[in-house]
Design a protein around this motif. Structure first.
Motif, PDB file in Angstrom:
ATOM      1  N   ALA A   1     -23.066  26.289  -1.935  1.00 53.65           N
ATOM      2  CA  ALA A   1     -24.195  25.366  -2.034  1.00 53.65           C
ATOM      3  C   ALA A   1     -24.692  25.250  -3.471  1.00 53.65           C
ATOM      4  N   ARG A   2     -24.596  26.349  -4.242  1.00 55.56           N
ATOM      5  CA  ARG A   2     -25.023  26.338  -5.650  1.00 55.56           C
ATOM      6  C   ARG A   2     -24.334  25.221  -6.421  1.00 55.56           C
ATOM      7  N   TRP A   3     -23.018  25.084  -6.217  1.00 52.44           N
ATOM      8  CA  TRP A   3     -22.279  24.051  -6.945  1.00 52.44           C
ATOM      9  C   TRP A   3     -22.497  22.667  -6.351  1.00 52.44           C
ATOM     10  N   LEU A   4     -22.655  22.599  -5.047  1.00 54.13           N
ATOM     11  CA  LEU A   4     -22.867  21.290  -4.425  1.00 54.13           C
ATOM     12  C   LEU A   4     -24.194  20.679  -4.847  1.00 54.13           C
ATOM     13  N   LEU A   5     -25.151  21.520  -5.227  1.00 52.97           N
ATOM     14  CA  LEU A   5     -26.434  21.008  -5.734  1.00 52.97           C
ATOM     15  C   LEU A   5     -26.227  20.113  -6.952  1.00 52.97           C
ATOM     16  N   LEU A   6     -25.206  20.434  -7.762  1.00 52.01           N
ATOM     17  CA  LEU A   6     -24.962  19.677  -8.988  1.00 52.01           C
ATOM     18  C   LEU A   6     -24.133  18.430  -8.745  1.00 52.01           C
ATOM     19  N   GLU A   7     -23.669  18.232  -7.499  1.00 44.71           N
ATOM     20  CA  GLU A   7     -22.853  17.068  -7.128  1.00 44.71           C
ATOM     21  C   GLU A   7     -21.677  16.886  -8.105  1.00 44.71           C
ATOM     22  N   PRO A   8     -20.747  17.845  -8.128  1.00 44.50           N
ATOM     23  CA  PRO A   8     -19.632  17.795  -9.084  1.00 44.50           C
ATOM     24  C   PRO A   8     -18.608  16.723  -8.704  1.00 44.50           C
ATOM     25  N   LYS A   9     -17.795  16.331  -9.679  1.00 48.47           N
ATOM     26  CA  LYS A   9     -16.666  15.438  -9.415  1.00 48.47           C
ATOM     27  C   LYS A   9     -15.489  16.218  -8.850  1.00 48.47           C
ATOM     28  N   ILE A  10     -15.359  17.464  -9.333  1.00 44.86           N
ATOM     29  CA  ILE A  10     -14.244  18.331  -8.930  1.00 44.86           C
ATOM     30  C   ILE A  10     -14.824  19.674  -8.530  1.00 44.86           C
ATOM     31  N   LEU A  11     -14.404  20.179  -7.378  1.00 43.82           N
ATOM     32  CA  LEU A  11     -14.844  21.504  -6.936  1.00 43.82           C
ATOM     33  C   LEU A  11     -13.616  22.354  -6.652  1.00 43.82           C
ATOM     34  N   ILE A  12     -13.489  23.475  -7.374  1.00 44.00           N
ATOM     35  CA  ILE A  12     -12.387  24.420  -7.191  1.00 44.00           C
ATOM     36  C   ILE A  12     -12.931  25.621  -6.436  1.00 44.00           C
ATOM     37  N   LEU A  13     -12.275  25.981  -5.335  1.00 45.65           N
ATOM     38  CA  LEU A  13     -12.716  27.117  -4.528  1.00 45.65           C
ATOM     39  C   LEU A  13     -11.574  28.120  -4.411  1.00 45.65           C
ATOM     40  N   ASP A  14     -11.809  29.336  -4.880  1.00 42.62           N
ATOM     41  CA  ASP A  14     -10.799  30.396  -4.864  1.00 42.62           C
ATOM     42  C   ASP A  14     -11.107  31.336  -3.698  1.00 42.62           C
ATOM     43  N   GLU A  15     -10.240  31.353  -2.698  1.00 41.40           N
ATOM     44  CA  GLU A  15     -10.423  32.152  -1.475  1.00 41.40           C
ATOM     45  C   GLU A  15     -11.813  31.906  -0.875  1.00 41.40           C
ATOM     46  N   PRO A  16     -12.127  30.668  -0.475  1.00 45.28           N
ATOM     47  CA  PRO A  16     -13.498  30.330  -0.059  1.00 45.28           C
ATOM     48  C   PRO A  16     -13.946  30.993   1.232  1.00 45.28           C
ATOM     49  N   THR A  17     -13.013  31.455   2.081  1.00 45.32           N
ATOM     50  CA  THR A  17     -13.428  32.076   3.342  1.00 45.32           C
ATOM     51  C   THR A  17     -13.048  33.550   3.409  1.00 45.32           C
ATOM     52  N   LYS A  18     -12.863  34.159   2.255  1.00 49.10           N
ATOM     53  CA  LYS A  18     -12.551  35.589   2.207  1.00 49.10           C
ATOM     54  C   LYS A  18     -13.700  36.385   2.825  1.00 49.10           C
ATOM     55  N   GLY A  19     -13.388  37.175   3.849  1.00 50.26           N
ATOM     56  CA  GLY A  19     -14.391  38.002   4.497  1.00 50.26           C
ATOM     57  C   GLY A  19     -15.402  37.229   5.311  1.00 50.26           C
ATOM     58  N   VAL A  20     -15.013  36.056   5.818  1.00 48.52           N
ATOM     59  CA  VAL A  20     -15.945  35.180   6.536  1.00 48.52           C
ATOM     60  C   VAL A  20     -15.475  35.019   7.984  1.00 48.52           C
ATOM     61  N   ASP A  21     -16.410  35.037   8.928  1.00 48.91           N
ATOM     62  CA  ASP A  21     -16.050  34.956  10.340  1.00 48.91           C
ATOM     63  C   ASP A  21     -15.667  33.536  10.749  1.00 48.91           C
ATOM     64  N   ILE A  22     -15.151  33.408  11.969  1.00 47.49           N
ATOM     65  CA  ILE A  22     -14.607  32.136  12.443  1.00 47.49           C
ATOM     66  C   ILE A  22     -15.670  31.045  12.509  1.00 47.49           C
ATOM     67  N   GLY A  23     -16.888  31.394  12.902  1.00 50.09           N
ATOM     68  CA  GLY A  23     -17.945  30.396  12.980  1.00 50.09           C
ATOM     69  C   GLY A  23     -18.329  29.882  11.606  1.00 50.09           C
ATOM     70  N   THR A  24     -18.469  30.791  10.638  1.00 54.34           N
ATOM     71  CA  THR A  24     -18.815  30.394   9.271  1.00 54.34           C
ATOM     72  C   THR A  24     -17.665  29.618   8.645  1.00 54.34           C
ATOM     73  N   ARG A  25     -16.428  30.040   8.921  1.00 57.21           N
ATOM     74  CA  ARG A  25     -15.279  29.291   8.407  1.00 57.21           C
ATOM     75  C   ARG A  25     -15.310  27.855   8.893  1.00 57.21           C
ATOM     76  N   ALA A  26     -15.620  27.651  10.165  1.00 63.29           N
ATOM     77  CA  ALA A  26     -15.654  26.293  10.711  1.00 63.29           C
ATOM     78  C   ALA A  26     -16.684  25.442   9.980  1.00 63.29           C
ATOM     79  N   SER A  27     -17.852  26.026   9.671  1.00 61.41           N
ATOM     80  CA  SER A  27     -18.887  25.251   8.981  1.00 61.41           C
ATOM     81  C   SER A  27     -18.494  24.981   7.531  1.00 61.41           C
ATOM     82  N   ILE A  28     -17.803  25.948   6.878  1.00 57.41           N
ATOM     83  CA  ILE A  28     -17.348  25.721   5.507  1.00 57.41           C
ATOM     84  C   ILE A  28     -16.281  24.639   5.469  1.00 57.41           C
ATOM     85  N   TYR A  29     -15.324  24.676   6.409  1.00 56.27           N
ATOM     86  CA  TYR A  29     -14.290  23.640   6.453  1.00 56.27           C
ATOM     87  C   TYR A  29     -14.909  22.266   6.676  1.00 56.27           C
TER      88      TYR A  29
END
Length: 630
Positions: free
Chosen positions: A419-447
């Motif tokens: 959310a920190r980066w989405l606040l800035l409304e970037p043109k390009i967003l790079i995510l390195d292992e975005p769901t590392k250590g994240v449960d299935i419900g949180t993964r679904a919301s991130i996807y």
């Protein structure tokens, strides 16, 4: 891989009615756990369910408020982690707890360094080599290197090696595979299976349900600090059963795709990387991302994906390459330059690279904004509307924005970083292992969120060691091996097996490419190594003698079989030379398999049709012998 359930009388540890609170937060309410010798026991639950808290109670990192724990039939009243270690209980943590200024060798044997007497470093080095060999990483972890210089994945491997060095009777693996590639996960599971066969007890905490079904014998599921399913045989459950216990409801497909107003393949290119070099990990990486596209960077741990992201973002010096945003070249020397150009980076190591531990949720959320804000004050008001929308869409706790971020689960922390980066409304967003250590419900919301921001026109780059995630989320996948981009393919033409084969280190595929070169030296013509589908072919490697006829295949590219110069051979797939309709080429295609029967693709040799052709049986014997000793 799952073994027969052990004897019910072999109960190693039993926890009953365990409770633990942190201030007004009740982390554990009524936790139950029964662990037997000779089993791998899955401890499951959504982020914040209490899994890690219960694990730390067992290992005495924290003290329980109430409840009973018995270990080997006697009350368990250890008062410190050292007491737990003496009892043979070890935790392999999700966030590593290594000494950054010590070497790999010293960290592996860290508990022994605190004991009296003299240590033989030669003996320790030999033991470390044996442990790392069992992990399949004896050449990956340099024993004399400081841990601070290792990647997150390498630090996790040191943590696992440290646990194995203690020869513990009860091992708790807390998200040990979060930074590992599929092949490395298989190696770890082999080790866990051997430990189980030695009658040790293992607790396995993971959010990857496919891993739970692959390695565990029984599972205990927690929700909101309570045990809601205690010691159920894994074989009796489905993924839907586990998810329903974890979140209290059904979840649809986590990779559900949305219809787009503008197909990604027809959108303009927003982000281009050409021949990026950042020694020693990044040698020659190129890719491009269109507006609204999700591009996956695939590869094994250590392939150079994270290092490439850091070089792009100005965190690592570059020796070469061109970076373009909207067709304009940029030269970021520091992260502020990248942010100014519209690039955001969600780094792999949440704890060390993304979070300021002493700040609140709100302050962590607005960190990137503060770096960009000019003028007096903090300027929070200008982001209020956007922040309110993100808080709702990511299900962040609006009433706890002024609480310390470390009091939240890993999944909630990751949401705040995104959310920190989405606040800035970037043109390009790079995510390195975005769901590392994240449960299935949180993964679904991130996807869902990543698809939403891609649909809004953001170019998204995802780096993931979870090949299922990479293929389910991405429109295209660029495969990186040994610091070089070697394939750029639509995700739809790939599966996990093909991606694993493509991502193999060049050193491990050299045998096949060398074989192709030898074929073309012996017989002339053009040699190919390819994966074949019904109507498509993916070229893994190609060689060509001077003046030889072209096959129309190019390494790292997928082609329609009908669009190649050897469609008849690719379609017939018979063990003999097949002449094309034009009468100018004849191609022999032979399947290649490992000694265990794994599909390694097809080897092809294309020669002029009018010449004397070598006996197919002779070449088939050479292909069969290529991997016979594997």
């Amino acid at each position: 891989m799952t073994a027969a359930l052990p004897n019910p009388t072999d109960i190693v540890l039993e926890a009953r009615h365990v409770a633990k609170s942190f201030g007004r937060t009740r982390a554990l309410v009524d936790a139950q756990l029964e662990l037997r010798a000779g089993e791998v026991h899955g401890l499951l639950g959504a982020n914040g369910a209490g899994k890690s808290t219960l694990s730390r109670v067992i290992t005495c990192h924290i003290r329980r408020d109430s409840g009973e724990i018995t270990y080997r039939g006697a009350p368990y009243e250890a008062h410190s982690t050292r007491d737990a270690l003496r009892a043979g209980i070890v935790l392999v943590a999700q966030e590593t707890s290594l000494a950054p200024d010590l070497s790999v060798l010293e960290n592996i044997f860290l508990p022994e360094l605190g004991r009296g007497g003299r240590l033989s470093y030669a003996t320790l080095r030999k033991r470390a080599g044996e442990i790392l060999a069992r992990l399949g990483h004896e050449h990956v972890l340099p024993l004399d290197q400081e841990v601070r210089r290792l990647s997150a994945a390498q630090r996790q491997l040191v943590e696992i090696a440290k646990a194995l060095a203690l020869d513990a009777n009860l091992l708790i693996f807390d998200e040990p595979t979060a930074s590992l590639s599929p092949s490395e996960v298989e190696r770890l599971f082999d080790i866990m299976s051997r430990l189980r066969s030695d009658n040790r007890a293992l607790i396995f905490v993971s959010h990857r349900l496919e891993e739970v079904f692959a390695i565990t014998d029984r599972v205990t599921i927690m929700r909101e600090g309570r045990t809601v399913a205690n010691a159920l045989p894994t074989a009796s459950l489905t993924q839907s059963d586990i998810i329903r216990h974890m979140v209290g409801q059904e979840i649809g497909s986590v990779y559900a795709r949305q219809e787009r107003a503008e197909p990604a393949h027809s959108a303009p290119t927003v982000f281009e990387i050409e021949h990026l070099a950042a020694a020693p990990a990044v040698r020659d990486i190129s890719f491009a991302v269109r507006r609204g596209e999700i591009l996956g960077l695939g590869g094994l741990v250590g392939a150079g994906r994270s290092e490439a992201a850091e070089a792009i973002f100005g965190l690592r010096p570059r020796q070469g390459g061109i970076i373009k945003v909207d067709g304009r070249e940029i030269r970021p020397q520091k992260p502020a330059d990248a942010v100014k150009s519209g690039i955001g980076l969600v780094a792999e190591d949440r704890r060390f690279q993304s979070i300021v531990p002493d700040l609140t949720v709100r302050e962590n959320l607005l960190l990137a904004h503060i770096g960009q804000h000019k003028g007096f004050g903090l300027g929070y008001a200008q982001r209020a509307q956007r922040m309110a929308h993100l808080i709702r869409s990511l299900d962040l706790p609006a009433d706890r924005l002024d609480a310390n971020l470390l009091t939240f689960s890993g999944g909630m922390q990751q949401k705040v970083v995104i959310a920190r980066w989405l606040l800035l409304e970037p043109k390009i967003l790079i995510l390195d292992e975005p769901t590392k250590g994240v449960d299935i419900g949180t993964r679904a919301s991130i996807y869902a969120l990543l698809r939403e921001i891609a649909a809004s026109g953001v170019a998204v780059v995802v780096i993931s060691s979870d090949f299922e995630e990479l293929l389910g989320l991405s429109d295209r996948v660029v495969v990186i091996s040994d610091g070089t981009s070697i394939a750029d393919l639509p995700a739809a033409v790939l599966d996990e097996e093909k991606l694993t084969l493509l991502a193999a280190p060049r050193t491990s595929t050299a045998r096949n490419t060398d074989f192709l070169k030898q074929l073309t030296r012996d017989y002339g013509g053009a040699g190919i190594w390819a994966l074949l589908e019904e109507d498509e072919v993916i070229c893994l490697g190609a060689t060509q003698a001077p003046g030889a006829l072209d096959t129309g295949l190019h390494p790292g590219r997928a082609s329609a079989i009908a669009a190649t110069h050897i469609p008849a051979a690719l379609q017939s797939r018979v063990p003999q030379f097949v002449t094309e309709a034009a009468g100018d080429r004849a191609t022999l295609l032979l399947p290649m398999r490992s000694r265990r029967g794994n599909d390694l693709g097809w080897i092809g040799l294309t020669l002029p049709a009018g010449e004397d052709l070598p006996p197919p049986e002779l070449i088939a014997a050479r292909v069969a012998a290529l991997h016979a000793g594997d």
